[in-house]
Design an enzyme around this catalytic site. Structure first.
Site, PDB file in Angstrom:
ATOM      1  N   ARG A  53      49.387 -54.728-119.628  1.00 53.07           N
ATOM      2  CA  ARG A  53      50.050 -53.571-120.241  1.00 53.07           C
ATOM      3  C   ARG A  53      51.561 -53.648-120.058  1.00 53.07           C
ATOM      4  O   ARG A  53      52.318 -53.165-120.898  1.00 53.07           O
ATOM      5  CB  ARG A  53      49.473 -52.270-119.663  1.00 53.07           C
ATOM      6  CG  ARG A  53      48.022 -52.067-120.082  1.00 53.07           C
ATOM      7  CD  ARG A  53      47.499 -50.680-119.783  1.00 53.07           C
ATOM      8  NE  ARG A  53      46.111 -50.543-120.237  1.00 53.07           N
ATOM      9  CZ  ARG A  53      45.430 -49.408-120.257  1.00 53.07           C
ATOM     10  NH1 ARG A  53      46.005 -48.280-119.831  1.00 53.07           N
ATOM     11  NH2 ARG A  53      44.188 -49.381-120.684  1.00 53.07           N
ATOM     12  N   GLU A  77      49.070 -45.235-120.093  1.00 54.06           N
ATOM     13  CA  GLU A  77      48.960 -45.436-118.648  1.00 54.06           C
ATOM     14  C   GLU A  77      49.139 -46.905-118.287  1.00 54.06           C
ATOM     15  O   GLU A  77      48.526 -47.787-118.893  1.00 54.06           O
ATOM     16  CB  GLU A  77      47.587 -44.961-118.159  1.00 54.06           C
ATOM     17  CG  GLU A  77      47.371 -45.152-116.667  1.00 54.06           C
ATOM     18  CD  GLU A  77      45.964 -45.610-116.317  1.00 54.06           C
ATOM     19  OE1 GLU A  77      45.836 -46.434-115.402  1.00 54.06           O
ATOM     20  OE2 GLU A  77      45.015 -45.164-116.966  1.00 54.06           O
ATOM     21  N   SER A  98      47.928 -46.248-111.896  1.00 52.89           N
ATOM     22  CA  SER A  98      47.371 -45.068-111.237  1.00 52.89           C
ATOM     23  C   SER A  98      47.548 -45.251-109.743  1.00 52.89           C
ATOM     24  O   SER A  98      47.160 -46.291-109.194  1.00 52.89           O
ATOM     25  CB  SER A  98      45.884 -44.901-111.562  1.00 52.89           C
ATOM     26  OG  SER A  98      45.702 -44.279-112.807  1.00 52.89           O
ATOM     27  N   ARG A 144      42.651 -52.544-123.729  1.00 52.28           N
ATOM     28  CA  ARG A 144      41.417 -52.346-122.962  1.00 52.28           C
ATOM     29  C   ARG A 144      40.590 -53.632-123.037  1.00 52.28           C
ATOM     30  O   ARG A 144      39.822 -53.838-123.961  1.00 52.28           O
ATOM     31  CB  ARG A 144      40.644 -51.154-123.529  1.00 52.28           C
ATOM     32  CG  ARG A 144      39.623 -50.556-122.569  1.00 52.28           C
ATOM     33  CD  ARG A 144      38.968 -49.323-123.169  1.00 52.28           C
ATOM     34  NE  ARG A 144      39.914 -48.256-123.398  1.00 52.28           N
ATOM     35  CZ  ARG A 144      40.276 -47.351-122.486  1.00 52.28           C
ATOM     36  NH1 ARG A 144      39.747 -47.401-121.285  1.00 52.28           N
ATOM     37  NH2 ARG A 144      41.138 -46.404-122.776  1.00 52.28           N
ATOM     38  N   ARG A 157      36.012 -55.736-116.119  1.00 54.06           N
ATOM     39  CA  ARG A 157      35.385 -54.441-116.372  1.00 54.06           C
ATOM     40  C   ARG A 157      34.589 -54.492-117.669  1.00 54.06           C
ATOM     41  O   ARG A 157      35.081 -54.985-118.691  1.00 54.06           O
ATOM     42  CB  ARG A 157      36.442 -53.335-116.439  1.00 54.06           C
ATOM     43  CG  ARG A 157      37.243 -53.213-115.154  1.00 54.06           C
ATOM     44  CD  ARG A 157      38.241 -52.086-115.177  1.00 54.06           C
ATOM     45  NE  ARG A 157      39.049 -52.087-113.966  1.00 54.06           N
ATOM     46  CZ  ARG A 157      40.029 -51.226-113.714  1.00 54.06           C
ATOM     47  NH1 ARG A 157      40.294 -50.271-114.597  1.00 54.06           N
ATOM     48  NH2 ARG A 157      40.718 -51.305-112.585  1.00 54.06           N
TER      49      ARG A 157
END
Length: 430
Positions: free
Chosen positions: A394, A352, A355, A280, A265
């Protein structure tokens, strides 16, 4: 993508749902009403002219049969044919404009989704476990990783640039252990079938799951000759598109797939956020869950999928909370999303880590994924779902922060020890 007939027949509802997402219907729908009316008018006019042309053709045949002059009618039918072609072309252009509008519309939130403007309006559903207690000040993972010698961000910058990481020794092994543990649990206990998809996909695949055209800036494009390829942002893209343009056997549903892949990403628009550590990254690894479901059971499947992801956190002994996203924080393709947020004691916050979303028929309509219900001739769109179970990086940093010890070591959760042949991380230099 939303169904054209549904939008046409429920325009007021669609406008209401767009406002709930914080969007201006006048901007999102553009001139939908006008274009739709022009399209229908063009089709109606073309059909009327076709009927008139057919009538004239019969008259021409009758005139010729009786030896009379039909030249005037022949000229008229030629003009009618040209007008019909023009109207059909106009209808096609209106179709394209309507599809362009529909392509850019987000999914409609489910009735159970709370209305809100941002993440501040998300609703906490539940919590599991309790935060670990320390008799010392817990450190963030970037300090722990460096001191243990398992996380190397400086050398990653030398190799590639910012927002990449190098893992060493037991740090690298724990990344692999986490992936194997997750895959084993999902395939052996939760009934998923493991898939290893390509890490490069074409534009059609990204269109099918909704990343294109809107989120092109968030992706890494890899032009190669005549091929237009992209690095996958998540395994959701190739795994969902496995069944693009296919009609599935209803007896197979739900189809439950899991895949471990790297994800790439560009993080466009996120510069300045989470610059420390590996929160990130431009490249990270993830185990993904993807489901293809009957429409009437998709929300039941969403609860199961989310519970499957929660099981990983529970077996690792990590304190987390389950959050229902509001309309203002939910992804555009989703109809309903749960986030799982893990507690990070080194940063004193929830972050987070997964999801889990139900897209209903939104992706299936774009990718043309259907099933044929028993006893029916007409096929229907499946509902697609997906969730991270889990994001490996994470999870890795959550283990470091939650299992750190006063002597500078980090205990390895018991479920990972058979995969690592070790019970703790200790400082080591490379």
């Amino acid at each position: 993508m939303l169904d054209l007939n549904f939008v046409r027949e429920n325009l007021t509802l669609v406008e209401e749902k767009l406002r709930a997402r914080g969007l201006d219907p006048a901007t999102s729908l553009k001139d939908f009403r006008q274009v739709d009316a022009q399209r229908r008018q063009a089709i109606t006019s073309a059909e009327t002219m076709k009927a008139h042309r057919n009538q004239r053709s019969e008259e021409i045949a009758q005139l010729k049969k009786t030896g009379q002059d039909a030249s005037a009618l022949i000229a008229e039918t030629k003009d009618l044919r040209e007008e019909i072609q023009g109207l059909e072309k106009a209808a096609e252009e209106y179709d394209t404009r309507l599809r362009d509008i529909l392509t850019r519309l987000p999914n409609l939130p489910h009735l159970s989704v709370p209305t809100g403007k941002s993440a501040d309006d998300n609703v906490e559903v539940s919590r599991w476990g309790t935060p670990p207690k320390f008799d010392f000040a817990p450190k963030p993972h970037w300090e722990l990783g460096e001191q243990l010698g398992v996380l190397d961000l400086e050398r990653a910058v030398k190799l590639t640039g910012a927002r990449f990481a190098v893992y060493w020794d037991l740090g690298a092994r724990m990344e692999r252990a986490l992936a194997n543990f997750m895959l084993d649990l999902h395939t052996r206990q939760h009934g998923y079938t493991e898939v290893l998809p390509p890490y490069l996909v074409n534009s059609d695949s990204l269109y099918g799951t909704g990343q294109l055209p809107k989120f092109a800036a968030d992706l890494f494009r890899v032009p190669h000759g005549e091929n237009d390829l992209w690095l996958i942002p998540t395994a959701e893209v190739p795994v969902t598109n496995l069944y693009r343009n296919e009609v599935l056997d209803a007896a197979r549903l739900p189809i439950c797939l899991t895949a471990y892949t790297p994800c790439f990403r560009s993080e466009a628009g996120s510069y300045g956020k989470d610059v420390r550590g590996i929160i990130r990254q431009h490249q990270f690894q993830k185990v993904e869950l993807v489901k293809f479901s009957r429409p009437e059971t998709s929300y039941e499947e969403l609860e199961k999928l989310t519970a499957n992801a929660e099981t990983i956190l529970q077996k690792l002994g990590l304190h987390y909370r389950k959050v229902l996203l509001s309309t203002g924080d939910m992804g555009p393709s989703s109809a309903k999303t749960y986030d799982l947020e893990v507690w990070l004691p080194g940063q004193q916050l929830f972050r987070e880590i997964s999801s889990c979303s139900n897209f209903e028929a939104f992706q299936a309509r774009r990718a043309n994924i259907r099933f044929r219900p028993e006893g029916k001739n007409k096929s229907e769109f499946v509902h697609t779902l997906n969730g991270s179970a889990l994001a490996i990086g994470r999870t890795w940093l959550a283990v470091l922060e939650n299992y750190q010890q006063a002597d500078g070591t980090v205990l390895i959760p018991e479920v990972l020890r058979p995969y690592m042949n070790a019970d703790r991380l200790a400082p080591k230099k490379f």
